[in-house]
Write an enzyme that holds these catalytic residues in place. Sequence first.
Site, PDB file in Angstrom:
ATOM      1  N   ASN A  82     107.908  -4.064-110.440  1.00 40.85           N
ATOM      2  CA  ASN A  82     107.230  -3.991-111.738  1.00 40.85           C
ATOM      3  C   ASN A  82     106.471  -2.670-111.821  1.00 40.85           C
ATOM      4  OD1 ASN A  82     104.433  -4.384-110.658  1.00 40.85           O
ATOM      5  ND2 ASN A  82     105.409  -6.253-109.915  1.00 40.85           N
ATOM      6  N   LYS A 141      95.789 -20.254-115.941  1.00 37.09           N
ATOM      7  CA  LYS A 141      95.838 -19.695-114.579  1.00 37.09           C
ATOM      8  C   LYS A 141      94.512 -19.934-113.847  1.00 37.09           C
ATOM      9  CE  LYS A 141      99.369 -16.344-115.625  1.00 37.09           C
ATOM     10  NZ  LYS A 141      99.763 -15.003-115.989  1.00 37.09           N
TER      11      LYS A 141
END
Length: 405
Positions: free
Chosen positions: A208, A336
């Site tokens: 990424n 999260k």
Amino acid sequence: MGGKRIILGVTGGIAAYKACELASALSRRGALVDVVMTRAAQEFVRPLTFAALTGRPVHTSLFHTPGGDFVPHIRLASEADLAVIAPATANFLAKLAWGLADDLLSTLLLALRCPVLLCPAMNTAMLMHPAVRANLQRLREMGYHIMEPAAGHLACGAQGPGRLPEPEEILERIADLLAPQKDYRGVKVLVTAGGTREPLDPVRFISNRSSGKMGYALARAAARRGAAVTLVSAPTALKPPKGVEFVSVETAREMYREVVSRFPLQDVVIKAAAVADYRPRVVAAQKIKKKEGTLILELEKNPDILFELGRQKLPHQVLVGFAAETADLEANAREKLEKKNLDLLVANDVTRPGAGFGWDTNEVKIFYPDGRVQPLPLMPKEELAHRLLDIVREIRTLKTTRAEG
Ligand code: PMT
């Protein structure tokens, strides 16, 4: 360094050209840089160069001063947070060691009460001369901070110690000297950074856009504040910060092993790394060859490191996660925070210019377990790192108070 007043004293050596880069870098970090040049320094670089780089008048004389300032040495001295002399010649060091004050810079130095960083730069033989060594020793004993010159090719053609260290290294020392109190002394902090790489074959991988800048800024800031820092880093182009334990990893599974095994000994863990959620199910032993048609890759799930840490977390430990989002930031962040049992979640909308991957700046929203959300404006990652450490310190204090009560 934002708003700090820094005096940059430039004396007459060839390395004066590197002081231009230093002046520019300090100004870019928000410092107010007052350049003071000796007469000899002006033989190497024109004051106009520094004025253009800092956007401020340059001081060259005790008597003819910008804006009719009649006692510039006293005014500059009283306002300064730090002074750096780069380069510092043998002559300048001798004058300072013996208290001579025959121009603006030497007079100003006697009036200063802030930390002073001296960066000697000269030919190796001059640097090794007993008089110069003795002067440096004397200055050290007086409390001046001295950066050892670097070794290498010198302007005179010789090789050896005497080079002015690179502006980046001088900046690091300045930041250390300006650092707030050592409020993390005795605290063990583990930071993760960078983007993991998941190999497909011997030459390819999935990864990424993480540069590691956010995580490295956090590790550097915590080390400056006195923490014992471990930085577990996926590959980046960055130099590991000084004074941290550096653990290099490549894949999510390697990061999992290095982080989870160290977790019981940590007080704070901050997971700024961008960890690949999936990896190729099969890693080809040889380079995958181009064929007709499409190539289908099968991916399998990586372990969620942060989830595992949240599961194992002890009451005194502070666990901070990051979330890189492109949509539904609030909902994803809250999910999260809860699922991974975090004390803090730092969410960045990576579609915003200046925020997230690769930038030197970031703009985040901080989510707390009690439902509070704190938006922070766009700021350098270094500054954000300190803001986050301030918040983590408060959480630690709260946890300690609760445990004692
Ligand atoms: O490195 P820079 O270029 O400076 O960019 C900074 C950054 C954008 C990478 C950083 O600010 C950031 O947001 N890091 C987290 C990126 C991310 O992976 O977000 P996520 O929403 O996919 O993961 C949430 C959290 O779980 C993260 O703390 C991550 O480290 C952790 N995680 C994710 C997957 C996994 N398998 N294990 C994990 O521990």
